[in-house]
Design a protein around this motif. Structure first.
Motif, PDB file in Angstrom:
ATOM      1  N   SER A   2      -6.526  65.977 -25.915  1.00  0.00           N
ATOM      2  CA  SER A   2      -5.348  66.295 -25.098  1.00  0.00           C
ATOM      3  C   SER A   2      -4.260  65.240 -25.234  1.00  0.00           C
ATOM      4  O   SER A   2      -3.164  65.418 -24.711  1.00  0.00           O
ATOM      5  CB  SER A   2      -5.750  66.417 -23.629  1.00  0.00           C
ATOM      6  OG  SER A   2      -6.141  65.152 -23.129  1.00  0.00           O
ATOM      7  N   GLY A   3      -4.570  64.129 -25.892  1.00  0.00           N
ATOM      8  CA  GLY A   3      -3.592  63.060 -26.040  1.00  0.00           C
ATOM      9  C   GLY A   3      -3.539  62.122 -24.846  1.00  0.00           C
ATOM     10  O   GLY A   3      -2.691  61.245 -24.782  1.00  0.00           O
ATOM     11  N   ARG A   4      -4.461  62.274 -23.897  1.00  0.00           N
ATOM     12  CA  ARG A   4      -4.499  61.406 -22.714  1.00  0.00           C
ATOM     13  C   ARG A   4      -5.393  60.201 -22.969  1.00  0.00           C
ATOM     14  O   ARG A   4      -6.336  60.274 -23.738  1.00  0.00           O
ATOM     15  CB  ARG A   4      -5.028  62.167 -21.503  1.00  0.00           C
ATOM     16  CG  ARG A   4      -4.140  63.310 -21.068  1.00  0.00           C
ATOM     17  CD  ARG A   4      -4.796  64.115 -19.978  1.00  0.00           C
ATOM     18  NE  ARG A   4      -6.023  64.693 -20.521  1.00  0.00           N
ATOM     19  CZ  ARG A   4      -7.020  65.191 -19.805  1.00  0.00           C
ATOM     20  NH1 ARG A   4      -6.965  65.180 -18.505  1.00  0.00           N
ATOM     21  NH2 ARG A   4      -8.075  65.702 -20.385  1.00  0.00           N
ATOM     22  N   LEU A   5      -5.107  59.105 -22.277  1.00  0.00           N
ATOM     23  CA  LEU A   5      -5.965  57.936 -22.300  1.00  0.00           C
ATOM     24  C   LEU A   5      -6.500  57.745 -20.887  1.00  0.00           C
ATOM     25  O   LEU A   5      -5.751  57.422 -19.970  1.00  0.00           O
ATOM     26  CB  LEU A   5      -5.188  56.680 -22.734  1.00  0.00           C
ATOM     27  CG  LEU A   5      -5.957  55.365 -22.648  1.00  0.00           C
ATOM     28  CD1 LEU A   5      -7.198  55.389 -23.548  1.00  0.00           C
ATOM     29  CD2 LEU A   5      -5.051  54.201 -23.002  1.00  0.00           C
ATOM     30  N   LEU A   6      -7.794  58.020 -20.710  1.00  0.00           N
ATOM     31  CA  LEU A   6      -8.441  57.881 -19.416  1.00  0.00           C
ATOM     32  C   LEU A   6      -9.479  56.776 -19.519  1.00  0.00           C
ATOM     33  O   LEU A   6     -10.374  56.838 -20.356  1.00  0.00           O
ATOM     34  CB  LEU A   6      -9.116  59.189 -18.993  1.00  0.00           C
ATOM     35  CG  LEU A   6      -8.234  60.442 -18.968  1.00  0.00           C
ATOM     36  CD1 LEU A   6      -9.065  61.662 -18.617  1.00  0.00           C
ATOM     37  CD2 LEU A   6      -7.096  60.263 -17.987  1.00  0.00           C
ATOM     38  N   ILE A   7      -9.380  55.780 -18.652  1.00  0.00           N
ATOM     39  CA  ILE A   7     -10.333  54.673 -18.624  1.00  0.00           C
ATOM     40  C   ILE A   7     -11.022  54.695 -17.269  1.00  0.00           C
ATOM     41  O   ILE A   7     -10.366  54.661 -16.229  1.00  0.00           O
ATOM     42  CB  ILE A   7      -9.620  53.327 -18.847  1.00  0.00           C
ATOM     43  CG1 ILE A   7      -8.921  53.321 -20.209  1.00  0.00           C
ATOM     44  CG2 ILE A   7     -10.599  52.162 -18.728  1.00  0.00           C
ATOM     45  CD1 ILE A   7      -8.018  52.124 -20.436  1.00  0.00           C
TER      46      ILE A   7
ATOM     47  N   LEU B  90      -0.066  61.935 -15.293  1.00  0.00           N
ATOM     48  CA  LEU B  90       0.358  60.964 -16.298  1.00  0.00           C
ATOM     49  C   LEU B  90      -0.646  60.855 -17.434  1.00  0.00           C
ATOM     50  O   LEU B  90      -1.849  61.028 -17.242  1.00  0.00           O
ATOM     51  CB  LEU B  90       0.572  59.609 -15.629  1.00  0.00           C
ATOM     52  CG  LEU B  90       1.606  59.630 -14.492  1.00  0.00           C
ATOM     53  CD1 LEU B  90       1.652  58.293 -13.781  1.00  0.00           C
ATOM     54  CD2 LEU B  90       2.977  59.999 -15.024  1.00  0.00           C
ATOM     55  N   GLN B  91      -0.168  60.557 -18.613  1.00  0.00           N
ATOM     56  CA  GLN B  91      -0.982  60.547 -19.827  1.00  0.00           C
ATOM     57  C   GLN B  91      -1.984  59.398 -19.873  1.00  0.00           C
ATOM     58  O   GLN B  91      -2.967  59.470 -20.577  1.00  0.00           O
ATOM     59  CB  GLN B  91      -0.079  60.454 -21.061  1.00  0.00           C
ATOM     60  CG  GLN B  91       0.735  61.705 -21.315  1.00  0.00           C
ATOM     61  CD  GLN B  91      -0.130  62.890 -21.661  1.00  0.00           C
ATOM     62  OE1 GLN B  91      -0.434  63.710 -20.813  1.00  0.00           O
ATOM     63  NE2 GLN B  91      -0.527  62.990 -22.897  1.00  0.00           N
ATOM     64  N   GLN B  92      -1.717  58.299 -19.162  1.00  0.00           N
ATOM     65  CA  GLN B  92      -2.621  57.161 -19.170  1.00  0.00           C
ATOM     66  C   GLN B  92      -3.045  56.839 -17.749  1.00  0.00           C
ATOM     67  O   GLN B  92      -2.204  56.706 -16.869  1.00  0.00           O
ATOM     68  CB  GLN B  92      -1.920  55.951 -19.775  1.00  0.00           C
ATOM     69  CG  GLN B  92      -2.751  54.693 -19.758  1.00  0.00           C
ATOM     70  CD  GLN B  92      -1.991  53.512 -20.331  1.00  0.00           C
ATOM     71  OE1 GLN B  92      -1.260  53.656 -21.293  1.00  0.00           O
ATOM     72  NE2 GLN B  92      -2.156  52.359 -19.732  1.00  0.00           N
ATOM     73  N   GLN B  93      -4.353  56.729 -17.519  1.00  0.00           N
ATOM     74  CA  GLN B  93      -4.866  56.406 -16.196  1.00  0.00           C
ATOM     75  C   GLN B  93      -6.051  55.466 -16.290  1.00  0.00           C
ATOM     76  O   GLN B  93      -6.909  55.631 -17.158  1.00  0.00           O
ATOM     77  CB  GLN B  93      -5.290  57.672 -15.451  1.00  0.00           C
ATOM     78  CG  GLN B  93      -4.142  58.600 -15.134  1.00  0.00           C
ATOM     79  CD  GLN B  93      -4.566  59.788 -14.289  1.00  0.00           C
ATOM     80  OE1 GLN B  93      -5.704  59.899 -13.858  1.00  0.00           O
ATOM     81  NE2 GLN B  93      -3.631  60.682 -14.042  1.00  0.00           N
ATOM     82  N   ILE B  94      -6.078  54.469 -15.398  1.00  0.00           N
ATOM     83  CA  ILE B  94      -7.219  53.579 -15.236  1.00  0.00           C
ATOM     84  C   ILE B  94      -7.771  53.851 -13.846  1.00  0.00           C
ATOM     85  O   ILE B  94      -7.061  53.724 -12.856  1.00  0.00           O
ATOM     86  CB  ILE B  94      -6.810  52.101 -15.372  1.00  0.00           C
ATOM     87  CG1 ILE B  94      -6.215  51.842 -16.750  1.00  0.00           C
ATOM     88  CG2 ILE B  94      -7.994  51.189 -15.093  1.00  0.00           C
ATOM     89  CD1 ILE B  94      -5.597  50.465 -16.901  1.00  0.00           C
ATOM     90  N   VAL B  95      -9.033  54.244 -13.749  1.00  0.00           N
ATOM     91  CA  VAL B  95      -9.647  54.624 -12.484  1.00  0.00           C
ATOM     92  C   VAL B  95     -10.838  53.714 -12.238  1.00  0.00           C
ATOM     93  O   VAL B  95     -11.676  53.529 -13.120  1.00  0.00           O
ATOM     94  CB  VAL B  95     -10.113  56.105 -12.522  1.00  0.00           C
ATOM     95  CG1 VAL B  95     -10.741  56.505 -11.196  1.00  0.00           C
ATOM     96  CG2 VAL B  95      -8.957  57.020 -12.874  1.00  0.00           C
TER      97      VAL B  95
ATOM     98  N   ASP C 192     -13.031  48.959  -7.705  1.00  0.00           N
ATOM     99  CA  ASP C 192     -12.790  47.613  -7.203  1.00  0.00           C
ATOM    100  C   ASP C 192     -11.655  46.963  -8.003  1.00  0.00           C
ATOM    101  O   ASP C 192     -11.081  47.587  -8.902  1.00  0.00           O
ATOM    102  CB  ASP C 192     -14.061  46.762  -7.240  1.00  0.00           C
ATOM    103  CG  ASP C 192     -14.649  46.606  -8.637  1.00  0.00           C
ATOM    104  OD1 ASP C 192     -13.919  46.786  -9.646  1.00  0.00           O
ATOM    105  OD2 ASP C 192     -15.844  46.302  -8.737  1.00  0.00           O
ATOM    106  N   PHE C 193     -11.339  45.732  -7.666  1.00  0.00           N
ATOM    107  CA  PHE C 193     -10.237  45.022  -8.300  1.00  0.00           C
ATOM    108  C   PHE C 193     -10.384  44.977  -9.826  1.00  0.00           C
ATOM    109  O   PHE C 193      -9.459  45.299 -10.558  1.00  0.00           O
ATOM    110  CB  PHE C 193     -10.146  43.592  -7.729  1.00  0.00           C
ATOM    111  CG  PHE C 193      -9.030  42.786  -8.310  1.00  0.00           C
ATOM    112  CD1 PHE C 193      -7.728  42.966  -7.864  1.00  0.00           C
ATOM    113  CD2 PHE C 193      -9.278  41.850  -9.289  1.00  0.00           C
ATOM    114  CE1 PHE C 193      -6.680  42.219  -8.394  1.00  0.00           C
ATOM    115  CE2 PHE C 193      -8.237  41.100  -9.830  1.00  0.00           C
ATOM    116  CZ  PHE C 193      -6.937  41.280  -9.379  1.00  0.00           C
ATOM    117  N   GLY C 194     -11.551  44.621 -10.284  1.00  0.00           N
ATOM    118  CA  GLY C 194     -11.785  44.469 -11.715  1.00  0.00           C
ATOM    119  C   GLY C 194     -11.739  45.763 -12.512  1.00  0.00           C
ATOM    120  O   GLY C 194     -11.326  45.770 -13.674  1.00  0.00           O
ATOM    121  N   THR C 195     -12.139  46.874 -11.905  1.00  0.00           N
ATOM    122  CA  THR C 195     -12.180  48.134 -12.653  1.00  0.00           C
ATOM    123  C   THR C 195     -10.944  49.013 -12.449  1.00  0.00           C
ATOM    124  O   THR C 195     -10.791  50.017 -13.136  1.00  0.00           O
ATOM    125  CB  THR C 195     -13.428  48.960 -12.279  1.00  0.00           C
ATOM    126  OG1 THR C 195     -13.387  49.270 -10.884  1.00  0.00           O
ATOM    127  CG2 THR C 195     -14.702  48.213 -12.626  1.00  0.00           C
TER     128      THR C 195
END
Length: 182
Positions: free
Chosen positions: A2-7, A19-24, A27-30
Motif C-alpha cells: 500500500s506504500g505505507r510505513l507502519l512501525i 497518514l502514510q507513516q505511523q509509529i505505534v 510507552d515512551f521508547g516504542t
C-alpha cells in the motif's frame, strides 16, 4: 504493497486522513522518534517541511500570503478515535514571497471545549511582533480582546498566587482610553 510505513502495528490508525507513516507503541521508547546529529558544530537535527502550490511532484509554484509551510498537530483519544486535535503549531507565509524571499510566521492554536478544530490564539510575525487576538499587530506585543471586561495581563507572586490583593491586573478603560493598573 500500500506504500505505507507502519512501525509497531499492522493497521493504519486514523488520524485525520490515514497518514502514510505511523509509529505505534505503548510507552515512551516504542511510541517516539529520535533524530540525532553527531557533528563538531552548532547545528542540530532537522525536520523539514516544504510546500509548493504546484500539484505535480517535483514542480514549483510560488506560495501566497497565509499559505501553510507545514503544521504540527496534537491528538488525544476521545474514547472512539483520534479524528480531532486539541492544539496545533503552524508555519505560514506572512507577506509576499519572491525569489529567495519567503517571509514566515508561527501560529499557535488551541481547541476550545466542545469544538472540533483549533482557533489561532497567538502569532509571531515575520517582523518578530507577538500578538494575541489579532493577526496584524500594531506594536511589538499586541493583545486584542473583543470583550471589554477582560484584563490584558495579570501578575502574581509565587508565594501567595492569585488571591485578591496579591497581584495586579493591567487593562484598558475603553471610555477613557486609559491604562488601568489594579
Amino acid at each position: 504493497s500500500s506504500g505505507r510505513l507502519l512501525i509497531g502495528h499492522t493497521t493504519t490508525l486514523v488520524t485525520e486522513g490515514s497518514l502514510q507513516q505511523q509509529i505505534v507503541g505503548t510507552d515512551f521508547g516504542t511510541s517516539g522518534s529520535a533524530l540525532l546529529r553527531f557533528q563538531d558544530g552548532t547545528s542540530g537535527p532537522t525536520i523539514a517541511f516544504a510546500h509548493s502550490r504546484n500539484g505535480t511532484k517535483g514542480s514549483h509554484t510560488i506560495l501566497a500570503d497565509n499559505d501553510e509551510f507545514g503544521k504540527i498537530r496534537f491528538y488525544g483519544s476521545d474514547g472512539t478515535d483520534f479524528n480531532n486535535y486539541g492544539a496545533e503549531i503552524r508555519a505560514v507565509v506572512n507577506g509576499t514571497p519572491g525569489a529567495n524571499d519567503m517571509p514566515g510566521a508561527l501560529t499557535f492554536g488551541t481547541t476550545a471545549d466542545g469544538a472540533t478544530g483549533s482557533t489561532e490564539r497567538m502569532r509571531i510575525t515575520c517582523t518578530g511582533k507577538i500578538c494575541q487576538g489579532t493577526t496584524t499587530p500594531r506594536e511589538r506585543v499586541h493583545f486584542h480582546y473583543d470583550s471589554s471586561d477582560e484584563n490584558y495581563l495579570r501578575f502574581t507572586n509565587s508565594t501567595t498566587g492569585s488571591a485578591a490583593g496579591d497581584g495586579f491586573n493591567v487593562g484598558i478603560n475603553s471610555a477613557e482610553q486609559a491604562l488601568i493598573w489594579n
